[in-house]
Scaffold this motif. Structure first.
Motif, PDB file in Angstrom:
ATOM      1  N   THR A  80      -8.878  31.956  20.686  1.00 15.31           N
ATOM      2  CA  THR A  80      -7.637  32.731  20.738  1.00 15.31           C
ATOM      3  C   THR A  80      -6.433  31.813  20.635  1.00 15.31           C
ATOM      4  O   THR A  80      -6.534  30.602  20.873  1.00 15.31           O
ATOM      5  CB  THR A  80      -7.540  33.524  22.059  1.00 15.31           C
ATOM      6  OG1 THR A  80      -6.340  34.310  22.069  1.00 15.31           O
ATOM      7  CG2 THR A  80      -7.529  32.607  23.270  1.00 15.31           C
ATOM      8  N   MET A  81      -5.320  32.385  20.258  1.00 14.05           N
ATOM      9  CA  MET A  81      -4.031  31.725  20.430  1.00 14.05           C
ATOM     10  C   MET A  81      -3.708  31.750  21.916  1.00 14.05           C
ATOM     11  O   MET A  81      -3.992  32.728  22.610  1.00 14.05           O
ATOM     12  CB  MET A  81      -2.959  32.470  19.628  1.00 14.05           C
ATOM     13  CG  MET A  81      -1.546  31.936  19.813  1.00 14.05           C
ATOM     14  SD  MET A  81      -0.623  32.760  21.137  1.00 14.05           S
ATOM     15  CE  MET A  81       1.051  32.534  20.554  1.00 14.05           C
ATOM     16  N   LEU A  82      -3.126  30.669  22.425  1.00 16.68           N
ATOM     17  CA  LEU A  82      -2.776  30.601  23.846  1.00 16.68           C
ATOM     18  C   LEU A  82      -1.277  30.793  24.062  1.00 16.68           C
ATOM     19  O   LEU A  82      -0.849  31.705  24.750  1.00 16.68           O
ATOM     20  CB  LEU A  82      -3.237  29.263  24.423  1.00 16.68           C
ATOM     21  CG  LEU A  82      -4.767  29.063  24.451  1.00 16.68           C
ATOM     22  CD1 LEU A  82      -5.114  27.637  24.875  1.00 16.68           C
ATOM     23  CD2 LEU A  82      -5.428  30.071  25.384  1.00 16.68           C
TER      24      LEU A  82
ATOM     25  N   ALA B 257       7.637  27.560  15.219  1.00 15.24           N
ATOM     26  CA  ALA B 257       6.612  27.192  16.192  1.00 15.24           C
ATOM     27  C   ALA B 257       5.251  27.237  15.518  1.00 15.24           C
ATOM     28  O   ALA B 257       5.076  27.774  14.426  1.00 15.24           O
ATOM     29  CB  ALA B 257       6.647  28.151  17.384  1.00 15.24           C
ATOM     30  N   GLN B 258       4.302  26.623  16.169  1.00 13.95           N
ATOM     31  CA  GLN B 258       2.901  26.776  15.806  1.00 13.95           C
ATOM     32  C   GLN B 258       2.171  27.197  17.079  1.00 13.95           C
ATOM     33  O   GLN B 258       2.717  27.071  18.183  1.00 13.95           O
ATOM     34  CB  GLN B 258       2.323  25.464  15.269  1.00 13.95           C
ATOM     35  CG  GLN B 258       2.400  24.317  16.258  1.00 13.95           C
ATOM     36  CD  GLN B 258       1.722  23.065  15.760  1.00 13.95           C
ATOM     37  OE1 GLN B 258       0.548  23.077  15.431  1.00 13.95           O
ATOM     38  NE2 GLN B 258       2.482  21.967  15.685  1.00 13.95           N
ATOM     39  N   SER B 259       0.988  27.694  16.919  1.00 16.00           N
ATOM     40  CA  SER B 259       0.243  28.130  18.092  1.00 16.00           C
ATOM     41  C   SER B 259      -0.568  26.993  18.687  1.00 16.00           C
ATOM     42  O   SER B 259      -1.089  26.146  17.962  1.00 16.00           O
ATOM     43  CB  SER B 259      -0.697  29.278  17.724  1.00 16.00           C
ATOM     44  OG  SER B 259       0.031  30.428  17.396  1.00 16.00           O
ATOM     45  N   ASN B 260      -0.666  26.980  19.995  1.00 14.77           N
ATOM     46  CA  ASN B 260      -1.717  26.220  20.650  1.00 14.77           C
ATOM     47  C   ASN B 260      -2.916  27.149  20.739  1.00 14.77           C
ATOM     48  O   ASN B 260      -2.777  28.316  21.133  1.00 14.77           O
ATOM     49  CB  ASN B 260      -1.286  25.783  22.055  1.00 14.77           C
ATOM     50  CG  ASN B 260      -0.215  24.721  22.010  1.00 14.77           C
ATOM     51  OD1 ASN B 260      -0.335  23.714  21.328  1.00 14.77           O
ATOM     52  ND2 ASN B 260       0.872  24.944  22.732  1.00 14.77           N
ATOM     53  N   VAL B 261      -4.073  26.654  20.360  1.00 12.87           N
ATOM     54  CA  VAL B 261      -5.259  27.513  20.303  1.00 12.87           C
ATOM     55  C   VAL B 261      -6.374  26.944  21.170  1.00 12.87           C
ATOM     56  O   VAL B 261      -6.369  25.749  21.502  1.00 12.87           O
ATOM     57  CB  VAL B 261      -5.762  27.681  18.854  1.00 12.87           C
ATOM     58  CG1 VAL B 261      -4.680  28.277  17.969  1.00 12.87           C
ATOM     59  CG2 VAL B 261      -6.242  26.344  18.282  1.00 12.87           C
ATOM     60  N   LEU B 262      -7.311  27.796  21.516  1.00 13.63           N
ATOM     61  CA  LEU B 262      -8.485  27.365  22.261  1.00 13.63           C
ATOM     62  C   LEU B 262      -9.617  27.158  21.269  1.00 13.63           C
ATOM     63  O   LEU B 262     -10.070  28.096  20.613  1.00 13.63           O
ATOM     64  CB  LEU B 262      -8.875  28.418  23.301  1.00 13.63           C
ATOM     65  CG  LEU B 262     -10.003  28.033  24.261  1.00 13.63           C
ATOM     66  CD1 LEU B 262      -9.625  26.801  25.082  1.00 13.63           C
ATOM     67  CD2 LEU B 262     -10.359  29.197  25.177  1.00 13.63           C
ATOM     68  N   GLY B 263     -10.048  25.893  21.134  1.00 16.94           N
ATOM     69  CA  GLY B 263     -11.081  25.546  20.179  1.00 16.94           C
ATOM     70  C   GLY B 263     -12.447  25.418  20.837  1.00 16.94           C
ATOM     71  O   GLY B 263     -12.561  25.130  22.027  1.00 16.94           O
ATOM     72  N   VAL B 264     -13.499  25.619  20.021  1.00 15.95           N
ATOM     73  CA  VAL B 264     -14.872  25.569  20.509  1.00 15.95           C
ATOM     74  C   VAL B 264     -15.772  25.270  19.308  1.00 15.95           C
ATOM     75  O   VAL B 264     -15.409  25.549  18.159  1.00 15.95           O
ATOM     76  CB  VAL B 264     -15.255  26.916  21.177  1.00 15.95           C
ATOM     77  CG1 VAL B 264     -15.248  28.045  20.170  1.00 15.95           C
ATOM     78  CG2 VAL B 264     -16.584  26.854  21.893  1.00 15.95           C
TER      79      VAL B 264
END
Length: 337
Positions: free
Chosen positions: A114-116, A254-261
């Motif tokens: 997701t985007m955080l 802006a850019q998104s901070n995302v949750l990577g996996v």
């Protein structure tokens, strides 16, 4: 002891604790964040605490761990030394596609959950160097592009390149946020790049302490030009009054901070963790103000790397329209089963 050693020590300590429990059904997830003084760390720790509190009866434990930030987090995910990593959208995009600093070493197994929150670009410049009021004014100035090998450095280079300049067109320095503002205050530096969630403490200090500097605007033409090379940025308006004595809105990006996996993580587990996260957003909002950007409606904003299959299943279940480029390649096989 270096940051990588500290990260490894934290993981080893947790592994010992879990093995002592003697339950083979335990699942431990480490969330790689960044330094303890930023936004990544408290949000990662808060997410880990949430997952643990809600799912400990199912043998799930999660912990946020400090790291050197996005670039190291990609490395930790590749090596399976972390199960999740908070990533700057640009770094995630470059790693997945094998561009920029990852040219020739694409991480094709990278997926997103997701985007955080929004990582808002703040190009600050001393007023006596401002001509147009936009980021093109950095040309010919002494300008901090962020600590070497940091996500800040990479995003700053992207923006400068995206408007037709290069780092050679400025006199670059490689400072952290507080040191950037301090050097500007002392007359040793004209400006710097400080991308972060709003408000940025160092920029609040800049305005409050009377440093004669301004956050520069980004025009629509500049945004389009940047996105031709790095398609992860979007318009962001910083409201008037966000910072002391800031009387006009700031039209930045802006850019998104995302949750990577990694795609190898179990889809059922990632589905469950995604579901718990979105069903307990109020808890995350209490962790940090930036987390208030997390909603189902914004979950895919600025995301350019395909979703993990587990997250994809959850968002489809919630009726979210998934762009084709974010549908995981694994989804077709999953649907055939």
């Amino acid at each position: 002891m270096g940051k990588k050693s500290l990260f490894g020590l934290a993981l080893a300590t947790t592994a010992v604790v879990l093995s002592a429990c003697g339950n083979e059904d335990n699942h431990y997830y480490s969330i790689a964040t960044a330094s303890t003084g930023g936004t990544y760390y408290p949000i990662g720790v808060g997410m880990g605490n949430l997952w643990t509190e809600e799912l400990i009866d199912q043998g799930i434990r999660a912990t946020g761990q400090s790291s050197a930030g996005s670039v190291e987090n990609i490395d930790l995910l590749r090596k399976e030394e972390a199960q999740f990593g908070i990533l700057q959208g640009l770094i995630a995009d470059q790693a997945y596609r094998g561009t920029g600093i990852y040219e020739g070493s694409a991480y094709e197994d990278l997926r997103t959950v997701t985007m955080l929150w929004s990582n808002v670009e703040h190009f600050v410049l001393m007023n006596n160097k401002i001509e147009s009021g936009t980021i093109s004014d950095v040309e010919g100035t002494s300008f901090s592009i962020g600590p070497q090998a940091s996500g800040t450095e990479q995003s700053t280079r992207a923006l400068i390149n995206g408007i037709g300049l290069s780092v050679e067109d400025v006199s670059p320095d490689y400072l952290g946020y507080d040191d950037t503002i301090s050097s500007m205050r002392d007359g040793r530096l004209d400006g710097g790049s400080l991308p972060a969630g709003v408000p940025v403490t160092a920029i609040t200090d800049m305005y409050a302490s009377g440093v004669r500097a301004t956050v520069l605007d980004v025009t629509d033409e500049q945004l389009d030009s940047i996105n031709e090379l790095y398609p992860v940025f979007f318009r962001y308006e910083i409201d008037a009054g966000t910072y002391p004595r800031q009387e006009e809105p700031i039209y930045t990006i802006a850019q998104s901070n995302v949750l990577g996996v990694d795609k190898q993580q179990d889809a059922d587990q990632i589905y469950l963790l995604t579901k718990i996260l979105f069903e307990n957003l109020e808890t995350m909002y209490e962790v940090h103000n930036s987390a208030r950007e997390m909603t189902l409606e914004t979950a895919l904003v600025g995301v350019s790397v395909p979703l993990h299959l587990g997250a994809y299943r959850y968002f489809v279940e919630q009726g979210i329209d998934i762009p084709n480029e974010l549908i995981p390649p694994e989804a077709e096989e999953d649907e055939q089963e």
